[in-house]
Enzyme design. Structure first.
Site, PDB file in Angstrom:
ATOM      1  N   HIS A  45     -47.820 -18.487 -25.679  1.00 31.79           N
ATOM      2  CA  HIS A  45     -47.506 -17.970 -27.015  1.00 31.79           C
ATOM      3  C   HIS A  45     -48.122 -16.585 -27.164  1.00 31.79           C
ATOM      4  O   HIS A  45     -49.297 -16.386 -26.891  1.00 31.79           O
ATOM      5  CB  HIS A  45     -48.061 -18.904 -28.091  1.00 31.79           C
ATOM      6  CG  HIS A  45     -47.952 -18.333 -29.471  1.00 31.79           C
ATOM      7  ND1 HIS A  45     -46.775 -17.830 -29.974  1.00 31.79           N
ATOM      8  CD2 HIS A  45     -48.866 -18.190 -30.464  1.00 31.79           C
ATOM      9  CE1 HIS A  45     -46.974 -17.386 -31.207  1.00 31.79           C
ATOM     10  NE2 HIS A  45     -48.233 -17.585 -31.531  1.00 31.79           N
ATOM     11  N   HIS A  96     -47.863 -12.591 -29.533  1.00 33.73           N
ATOM     12  CA  HIS A  96     -47.298 -11.712 -30.559  1.00 33.73           C
ATOM     13  C   HIS A  96     -47.009 -10.361 -29.885  1.00 33.73           C
ATOM     14  O   HIS A  96     -47.346  -9.317 -30.437  1.00 33.73           O
ATOM     15  CB  HIS A  96     -48.284 -11.520 -31.710  1.00 33.73           C
ATOM     16  CG  HIS A  96     -48.518 -12.737 -32.539  1.00 33.73           C
ATOM     17  ND1 HIS A  96     -48.670 -12.690 -33.895  1.00 33.73           N
ATOM     18  CD2 HIS A  96     -48.605 -14.040 -32.204  1.00 33.73           C
ATOM     19  CE1 HIS A  96     -48.869 -13.923 -34.364  1.00 33.73           C
ATOM     20  NE2 HIS A  96     -48.838 -14.750 -33.357  1.00 33.73           N
ATOM     21  N   TYR A 127     -31.642 -14.737  -3.695  1.00 33.64           N
ATOM     22  CA  TYR A 127     -32.716 -13.774  -3.898  1.00 33.64           C
ATOM     23  C   TYR A 127     -34.005 -14.344  -3.307  1.00 33.64           C
ATOM     24  O   TYR A 127     -34.246 -15.548  -3.380  1.00 33.64           O
ATOM     25  CB  TYR A 127     -32.884 -13.511  -5.394  1.00 33.64           C
ATOM     26  CG  TYR A 127     -33.982 -12.532  -5.731  1.00 33.64           C
ATOM     27  CD1 TYR A 127     -33.726 -11.167  -5.824  1.00 33.64           C
ATOM     28  CD2 TYR A 127     -35.281 -12.985  -5.943  1.00 33.64           C
ATOM     29  CE1 TYR A 127     -34.737 -10.270  -6.133  1.00 33.64           C
ATOM     30  CE2 TYR A 127     -36.303 -12.092  -6.250  1.00 33.64           C
ATOM     31  CZ  TYR A 127     -36.021 -10.743  -6.345  1.00 33.64           C
ATOM     32  OH  TYR A 127     -37.018  -9.854  -6.651  1.00 33.64           O
TER      33      TYR A 127
END
Lengths: 229, 229, 229, 229
Positions: D92, D94, D224
């Site tokens: 998490h 910001h 890839y």
């Protein structure tokens, strides 16, 4: 000759990198001592350059000392030193935000006290050189259009300029002082850019606050900093 | 005197540089202990400054200790300490994004939970000082217009302000706390800027989420962090 | 085999990180020596990669030396080497600003002398591959649409391209030269972005200044830098 | 207990700082092992935190091991682990650009191959929680609105989300993988922001190129990187 000034100019050129004003060899700093100037050699990489590689020229552009060619912008520096006798250092950069203003054809207007602490009004932008001026002597005429842009402006109160579609020339009382002003121009350009995006109608701020802030740091009634006794 | 507080204020001033809130000497931090404040000297370069160079003043602005002139913004700090008795530290910066809002004449409205974790509502912007206020006592009256902007606002719930066309003052329970809030203001300003560019119609977010986030970290029901037993 | 070229390509790949052109493994550099190319292995982390991990291929894409799979973009590199015989190094990045232009479908027009110092005109953007081209051979056809975009353009005078919705390919006389050009493209993209935000009407700058700047650094009358005797 | 997982979660939390995804304590990482999760303690400064400070909880949120309170966002993590059983790590943040999209109420649409290499379509944005959901159990219901936003979306093909007016949750096969995806979301957000400023009409890019790029790196035909034998 001019060993100490070479050292100053060398260090100032390295500061261009430290302050993120240039990548690769995109910039140059010079300083003046009487009838001579010391300037960065052309196209030499910053991490290989030595103080002794700096080039000494007289004010007519004759090389006096140094094994390298001087910066390709030397003639612009010389025009400025001759027209603006009180400046002792010049910095040229393509710093990112300020060059964006130069490319957009916009001067950097004074929008706040950060600007007023250093520049007593807008940082002007030159006109384009015309084709004849470019062909005849591009670098010398770049100096000429800068001088033209300062008609009626005190070059010590506005120590820098945007050359249209090109970049920044900043100056001052020494090589270091010219770098300081180049750093300020880049920071002001970034803040101006953002202020204009936030409020496209903003064009200036009260003249009496501009006056107050400029005079806090400059002139006989300045009270910022320490008195040097 | 106040050796420990001088050390704190000195370190806080260095943090201004670490967090990219200032370049050169564009900023200052102070702290209060009872009837005294400790503040950065004016115009001394950060890399030469020592803890012992901090200046001690009483709340009337009389110098009590220190060899340097205090920051030219000292009278603004003093006004704030006197009007807002619970604050013990103040930071002044021209940080880039926040100053862009100050120059654009825009407050920083609350658009998300990052804002709500620190500020219980918009970060206000002062009006311009008028010409008489500037001439009479610019720095003191800068303090006065900040105080005026907080009429009806809890200064501990909104620990910072934009001074129009100028920059940021942030405050808190210590010098370090005021820096922390100045860092947050700059980060919020950058996110607000980008949010507004993406969606010019965005003006706020639900009040009940603002309330929830603010009260997670502040007040008697706060549950963020660790209980300090 | 090709020990020295492997070393060059390895170092060039590390420079991608140094110049903030890639995060993680988002980029690759190759170099050509005669009928062979040396290229970064696919998906190997930069901080674990060694010079000896570079992969050697012939121009038909057959692996000649190396324990790893080559970059997944290898076939694009090979198309470019075959169509543009004078290039000896290629860099592929998703550098942030340039990729934003690629995503927006905008070429990078020449707005100033920084651009003209390296690129003699706009940095073009390819068309989208159609669905058949993607299914048939995506990487090879990415090379084909780049070559198509250079119909009528001198690939040595415009040493780079934007692949639409994808990223940057830049090239040059060596691996290091191709990185240098990739750095320039990113810097030009950032300045173009800002110039356009400041002045949406700006589309170009005088052709005679573009000519002058390009010819200061390139061609037989170049006078930037030092003569290498 | 879970000494190795604590070490991983601790290191992953430090990577948040390294990749400039958080300032101060604005972020948290967790990892799952069977019926337990390990998560960062709430509000502990990154430079003081130790691996042993990580908190162990069962899936009902009961603390099993650790002296600190867990992250205040723990209940959101737990909802996600229970609803999305294949994820083993959650980050998490910001982070600045992604949070700007969250604040603006905009999902991050797929505009190029950088996006398609990691996310098979737009990175969705949740609805706002209503007032009852906030009061009843804010963190748990934040998890619920994320899960609601993934109705009809494969959470392994879109390993992250924007929580409206809040920030980013990213996930993956480990704590490190979830950080990797959080870094990618921030980079994509910045490129999307710039692409939209350059061309407000851009909304997507061809679906068959999205398909191609996603399948180069994901699924049984991926080619890839290196085969791990």
């Amino acid at each position: 000759m001019l060993k100490e000034l070479k050292e100053q100019v060398f260090k100032a050129n390295l500061e261009l990198v430290k302050y993120n004003l240039v990548i690769f060899t995109w910039g140059n700093v010079s300083a003046r001592d009487g009838d001579y100037i010391v300037i960065k050699p052309s196209g030499v990489e910053y991490d290989k350059m030595k103080a002794d590689d700096m080039v000494v020229l007289d004010l007519d552009g004759n090389k006096i000392d140094g094994k390298y060619n001087p910066s390709s912008d030397t003639l612009t520096h010389l025009e400025l030193y001759k027209a603006f006798p009180n400046i002792k250092g010049i910095t040229h950069t393509h710093s990112n935000y300020a060059t964006s203003f130069a490319q957009a054809g916009c001067e950097i207007v004074a929008l706040g006290t950060t600007h007023a602490d250093y520049f007593y009004g807008a940082i002007p932008i030159t006109r384009h050189l015309d084709e004849i001026e470019v062909v005849e002597n591009y670098e010398k005429n770049t100096g000429k259009v800068i001088i033209e842009a300062f008609k009626g402006i005190d070059y010590m109160a506005i120590p820098g300029v945007l050359v249209r579609s090109h970049g920044v020339f900043a100056w001052g009382k020494s090589a270091g002082d010219s770098i300081h002003n180049a750093v300020v121009i880049e920071e002001l350009a970034k803040m101006n850019y953002q202020s204009i995006q936030l409020n496209p109608d903003i064009k200036n701020f009260p003249k009496y606050i501009l006056d107050k802030h400029y005079s806090r740091k400059h002139g006989k009634n300045a009270y910022y900093g320490q008195k040097h006794i």
